[in-house]
Design an enzyme around this catalytic site. Sequence first.
Site, PDB file in Angstrom:
ATOM      1  N   ASN A  83     -21.541   9.168  -1.662  1.00  0.00           N
ATOM      2  CA  ASN A  83     -20.898   7.734  -1.751  1.00  0.00           C
ATOM      3  C   ASN A  83     -21.684   7.494  -3.030  1.00  0.00           C
ATOM      4  OD1 ASN A  83     -20.624   4.993  -1.376  1.00  0.00           O
ATOM      5  ND2 ASN A  83     -20.465   5.444   0.840  1.00  0.00           N
ATOM      6  N   VAL A 124      -5.329   6.566   5.760  1.00  0.00           N
ATOM      7  CA  VAL A 124      -3.889   6.584   6.068  1.00  0.00           C
ATOM      8  C   VAL A 124      -2.865   7.014   4.865  1.00  0.00           C
ATOM      9  CG1 VAL A 124      -4.465   4.917   7.957  1.00  0.00           C
ATOM     10  CG2 VAL A 124      -3.739   3.926   5.746  1.00  0.00           C
ATOM     11  N   ASP A 125      -3.889   7.318   3.827  1.00  0.00           N
ATOM     12  CA  ASP A 125      -3.034   7.386   2.733  1.00  0.00           C
ATOM     13  C   ASP A 125      -2.472   9.095   2.591  1.00  0.00           C
ATOM     14  OD1 ASP A 125      -6.137   7.805   1.106  1.00  0.00           O
ATOM     15  OD2 ASP A 125      -5.006   9.370   1.861  1.00  0.00           O
ATOM     16  N   ARG A 145       0.872  -1.330   0.028  1.00  0.00           N
ATOM     17  CA  ARG A 145      -0.042  -0.049   0.036  1.00  0.00           C
ATOM     18  C   ARG A 145       0.881   1.142   0.095  1.00  0.00           C
ATOM     19  NH1 ARG A 145      -3.727  -0.701   4.696  1.00  0.00           N
ATOM     20  NH2 ARG A 145      -4.678   1.221   4.084  1.00  0.00           N
ATOM     21  N   GLN A 194     -10.400   8.529   8.080  1.00  0.00           N
ATOM     22  CA  GLN A 194     -10.359   7.287   8.508  1.00  0.00           C
ATOM     23  C   GLN A 194      -9.047   6.652   7.425  1.00  0.00           C
ATOM     24  OE1 GLN A 194     -14.241   4.693   9.138  1.00  0.00           O
ATOM     25  NE2 GLN A 194     -14.511   6.154   7.701  1.00  0.00           N
ATOM     26  N   THR A 209     -17.442   6.428   2.745  1.00  0.00           N
ATOM     27  CA  THR A 209     -17.218   5.578   3.912  1.00  0.00           C
ATOM     28  C   THR A 209     -18.358   4.337   4.106  1.00  0.00           C
ATOM     29  OG1 THR A 209     -16.460   4.995   6.226  1.00  0.00           O
ATOM     30  CG2 THR A 209     -18.025   6.940   5.726  1.00  0.00           C
ATOM     31  N   HIS A 249      -7.277   6.913  12.066  1.00  0.00           N
ATOM     32  CA  HIS A 249      -6.424   5.699  12.075  1.00  0.00           C
ATOM     33  C   HIS A 249      -4.985   5.679  11.721  1.00  0.00           C
ATOM     34  CE1 HIS A 249     -10.789   3.972  11.136  1.00  0.00           C
ATOM     35  NE2 HIS A 249     -10.476   4.322  12.341  1.00  0.00           N
TER      36      HIS A 249
END
Length: 256
Positions: free
Chosen positions: A223, A113-114, A79, A111, A198, A129
């Site tokens: 979404n 983490v990128d 990732r 949320q 999400t 996160h």
Amino acid sequence: MHPVIDVGDLDGALAQAADGLRRAKRVAALTGAGVSAESGLATFRGGGGLWEGRAVEVVATPEAFQRNPGLVWRFYNLRRAGLRSARPNAGHLALVDLEKRWGERFTLITQNVDGLHQAAGSGRVLELHGGLARVRCTGCKAVTQRAGEALPDLPSCDACGALLRPDVVWFHEMLPESVWRVACEAVEACDCFLVIGTSAVVYPAAGLIDMARALGACVIEVNLEPAAIAAGLIGLYGPSGQVLPRLIKRLDESAT
Ligand code: BV8
Ligand code: ZN
């Protein structure tokens, strides 16, 4: 390819959402993996949420790391490598625009983490996160920035030699206490809460949606399909990289 947006039902919802946003004194946004989908990053549950045949919830845990750190590091190094070619998309940039308009009365909670919100220019990002760019030492606990670097399967700490781990929150781990507290305060104070990309299945993050609704905020979901478990929200269904810029544009058009 993403589904074509059926303009018919989106236009009305955009007018409603722009109205709710226009009236808001304080705005909060919660993003998930869907906001980075148009940057080419896989979502968790879109691709079946599996990795090497294992559920993410099985790989992304302290127990899995204890049992097989090499496997977990292979998952994260893959990732991390994917991040090198990922760029923020129009959805990330639209959220930078919202921050410019509302200033410190806008809080972005992610949320993800990128790190793409920061790369897009968002100044204040609450990473519930953690973040893939950082690693944490399992020995001396030092946290270091290692973005863009190809790490070995079992990277060790330069300072003390102990095994490093990704600086992310795994399942069964507590969220960073101060980040979580500030996120809750922002949602408690907001008049408008955007829930973007999400599946709203991971807690306690998903609990912010219930909190916003219970406190009477205008909840807007962006979404591909209805996901957030909150009736009465305003649904803007289509790819966030297309929908969020249209919401901003609608905001600027004269009030309805
Ligand atoms: C906790 C970091 C307290 C790592 C992640 C048993 C024991 C302990 C806890 C639990 C338990 N059972 C349940 C729990 C709670 C657990 C949980 O919620 N589990 C779920 C699976 C039921 N939560 C925890 O463990 C949390 N900690 O509770 O601590 C505690 C402590 C000890 C003991 C007891 C309690 C920690 C959760 C944090 C886990 N870490 N990530 C990493 O990233 O590798 S979570 C992971 O899921 C990612 O952060 C991801 O962001 C997050 C949520 O997923 P989404 O972002 O929503 O992504 P997803 O693919 O699901 O959905 C994408 C959406 O986008 C879809 O709706 C799709 O339609 C949409 N979309 C796609 N394309 C687009 C789009 N939308 C718009 N435009 C597009 N183009
Ligand atoms: Zn160390």
